[in-house]
Design a protein around this motif. Structure first.
Motif, PDB file in Angstrom:
ATOM      1  N   VAL A 119       7.937 -22.116  25.093  1.00  0.00           N
ATOM      2  CA  VAL A 119       7.895 -21.648  23.709  1.00  0.00           C
ATOM      3  C   VAL A 119       9.288 -21.737  23.099  1.00  0.00           C
ATOM      4  CG1 VAL A 119       7.354 -19.712  22.185  1.00  0.00           C
ATOM      5  CG2 VAL A 119       6.006 -20.069  24.269  1.00  0.00           C
ATOM      6  N   ASN A 120       9.376 -22.376  21.946  1.00  0.00           N
ATOM      7  CA  ASN A 120      10.627 -22.464  21.180  1.00  0.00           C
ATOM      8  C   ASN A 120      10.430 -21.772  19.845  1.00  0.00           C
ATOM      9  OD1 ASN A 120      12.126 -23.843  23.041  1.00  0.00           O
ATOM     10  ND2 ASN A 120      11.953 -25.823  22.061  1.00  0.00           N
TER      11      ASN A 120
ATOM     12  N   GLY B 289      12.334 -37.144  17.520  1.00  0.00           N
ATOM     13  CA  GLY B 289      11.426 -38.100  18.125  1.00  0.00           C
ATOM     14  C   GLY B 289      11.355 -37.902  19.622  1.00  0.00           C
ATOM     15  N   LYS B 290      10.334 -38.473  20.193  1.00  0.00           N
ATOM     16  CA  LYS B 290      10.088 -38.349  21.630  1.00  0.00           C
ATOM     17  C   LYS B 290      11.299 -38.768  22.457  1.00  0.00           C
ATOM     18  CE  LYS B 290       7.599 -41.587  23.621  1.00  0.00           C
ATOM     19  NZ  LYS B 290       6.684 -42.422  24.368  1.00  0.00           N
TER      20      LYS B 290
ATOM     21  N   PRO C  62      13.692 -30.775  23.117  1.00  0.00           N
ATOM     22  CA  PRO C  62      13.017 -29.899  24.078  1.00  0.00           C
ATOM     23  C   PRO C  62      12.008 -30.630  24.957  1.00  0.00           C
ATOM     24  CG  PRO C  62      12.153 -29.547  21.877  1.00  0.00           C
ATOM     25  CD  PRO C  62      13.306 -30.490  21.734  1.00  0.00           C
ATOM     26  N   LEU C  63      11.623 -31.840  24.558  1.00  0.00           N
ATOM     27  CA  LEU C  63      10.687 -32.594  25.386  1.00  0.00           C
ATOM     28  C   LEU C  63      11.346 -33.041  26.691  1.00  0.00           C
ATOM     29  CD1 LEU C  63       8.870 -34.717  22.654  1.00  0.00           C
ATOM     30  CD2 LEU C  63       8.118 -32.582  23.730  1.00  0.00           C
ATOM     31  N   HIS C  64      12.677 -33.221  26.664  1.00  0.00           N
ATOM     32  CA  HIS C  64      13.383 -33.567  27.901  1.00  0.00           C
ATOM     33  C   HIS C  64      13.236 -32.445  28.918  1.00  0.00           C
ATOM     34  CE1 HIS C  64      14.784 -37.040  25.888  1.00  0.00           C
ATOM     35  NE2 HIS C  64      15.936 -36.591  25.438  1.00  0.00           N
ATOM     36  N   GLU C  65      13.351 -31.202  28.441  1.00  0.00           N
ATOM     37  CA  GLU C  65      13.218 -30.030  29.320  1.00  0.00           C
ATOM     38  C   GLU C  65      11.814 -29.952  29.903  1.00  0.00           C
ATOM     39  OE1 GLU C  65      13.133 -25.144  29.038  1.00  0.00           O
ATOM     40  OE2 GLU C  65      13.813 -26.292  27.307  1.00  0.00           O
TER      41      GLU C  65
ATOM     42  N   LYS D 163       5.008 -35.508  14.247  1.00  0.00           N
ATOM     43  CA  LYS D 163       5.250 -34.536  15.308  1.00  0.00           C
ATOM     44  C   LYS D 163       5.098 -35.289  16.626  1.00  0.00           C
ATOM     45  CE  LYS D 163       2.255 -31.518  15.381  1.00  0.00           C
ATOM     46  NZ  LYS D 163       1.201 -30.615  15.332  1.00  0.00           N
ATOM     47  N   PRO D 164       6.145 -35.319  17.458  1.00  0.00           N
ATOM     48  CA  PRO D 164       6.061 -36.072  18.712  1.00  0.00           C
ATOM     49  C   PRO D 164       4.998 -35.510  19.653  1.00  0.00           C
ATOM     50  CG  PRO D 164       8.323 -35.443  18.212  1.00  0.00           C
ATOM     51  CD  PRO D 164       7.444 -34.712  17.256  1.00  0.00           C
ATOM     52  N   GLU D 165       4.413 -36.391  20.429  1.00  0.00           N
ATOM     53  CA  GLU D 165       3.449 -35.962  21.439  1.00  0.00           C
ATOM     54  C   GLU D 165       4.145 -35.016  22.414  1.00  0.00           C
ATOM     55  OE1 GLU D 165       0.811 -37.895  25.021  1.00  0.00           O
ATOM     56  OE2 GLU D 165       1.330 -39.163  23.319  1.00  0.00           O
ATOM     57  N   GLY D 166       3.495 -33.932  22.726  1.00  0.00           N
ATOM     58  CA  GLY D 166       4.087 -32.931  23.612  1.00  0.00           C
ATOM     59  C   GLY D 166       4.650 -31.740  22.858  1.00  0.00           C
ATOM     60  N   ALA D 167       4.857 -31.907  21.551  1.00  0.00           N
ATOM     61  CA  ALA D 167       5.293 -30.794  20.706  1.00  0.00           C
ATOM     62  C   ALA D 167       4.078 -30.296  19.942  1.00  0.00           C
ATOM     63  CB  ALA D 167       6.375 -31.239  19.726  1.00  0.00           C
ATOM     64  N   CYS D 168       3.926 -28.998  19.833  1.00  0.00           N
ATOM     65  CA  CYS D 168       2.782 -28.485  19.071  1.00  0.00           C
ATOM     66  C   CYS D 168       3.140 -27.182  18.385  1.00  0.00           C
ATOM     67  CB  CYS D 168       1.555 -28.329  19.966  1.00  0.00           C
ATOM     68  SG  CYS D 168       1.668 -27.042  21.183  1.00  0.00           S
ATOM     69  N   LEU D 169       2.346 -26.863  17.397  1.00  0.00           N
ATOM     70  CA  LEU D 169       2.470 -25.608  16.668  1.00  0.00           C
ATOM     71  C   LEU D 169       1.357 -24.681  17.125  1.00  0.00           C
ATOM     72  CD1 LEU D 169       3.018 -27.120  13.105  1.00  0.00           C
ATOM     73  CD2 LEU D 169       4.766 -26.181  14.629  1.00  0.00           C
TER      74      LEU D 169
END
Length: 189
Positions: free
Chosen positions: A83-84, A93-94, A113-116, A149-155
């Protein structure tokens, strides 16, 4: 020195009480808003699968740890949720190293944050290689992605509104227990 009449003293006390009540209301409203958001997040994450564990920390293999706010057992495997909390507009971007938050005219850069979540997913996958492991970054603040919104990120609004009936394979159940046991053992070292 000056002295106040009884009527002036009464009005002074009333004014101080009103100010104190307004300040208290402001502080409590902020706390209540944060608590409500936390509740909404927990409720939404619980709809993702039949088993949810809050807080998972595992060593990253490089003298550090990686953490997931939630770990969910689903019919597709293990889902890690980080959670961010960001407000404003989010751009990234991805594959970009830095993302940008634009809030009230100011730009703030932060690490993708997708790297994490990819590192966390790989680490958990190494602990339980017999089950699919995936992850998402949940942006819980009052933010939007004006561009893609990059894949892997969501609201929060992207998560399901209702729990779907899921049948989890027995082997996933056993692996889930193994993961939680390994994570607990590794956190003590």
């Amino acid at each position: 020195m000056f002295s106040l009449t009884p009527e002036q003293t009464l009005w002074l006390v009333i004014a101080i009480a009103v100010i104190a009540i307004l300040l208290l209301g402001f502080v409590l409203r902020k706390n209540a808003s944060a608590s409500l958001k936390q509740y909404q997040i927990r409720r939404a994450v619980k709809r993702l699968g039949p088993k949810v564990h809050q807080g998972l920390m595992v060593p990253d293999g490089l003298d550090g740890v990686v953490a997931a706010d939630f770990v969910v057992l689903t019919h597709k495997g293990v889902l890690l949720v980080v959670v961010n909390w960001f407000d404003g507009n989010i751009f990234g971007g991805k594959d970009t190293d830095q993302w940008t938050q634009v809030l009230r005219g100011a730009s703030n850069r932060f690490t993708n944050p997708l790297h994490e979540i990819h590192l966390l997913t790989a680490t958990v996958k190494s602990l339980v290689p017999n089950i699919p492991v995936s992850g998402i970054v949940l942006f819980a603040g009052d933010c939007t992605f004006p561009k893609d919104k990059p894949e892997g990120a969501c609201l929060l609004s992207d998560l399901p509104k209702q729990r779907r009936k899921q049948v989890v394979p027995p082997s996933y159940e056993m692996t889930w227990e193994l993961l939680l046991t390994k994570a607990k053992m590794l956190s003590f070292h």
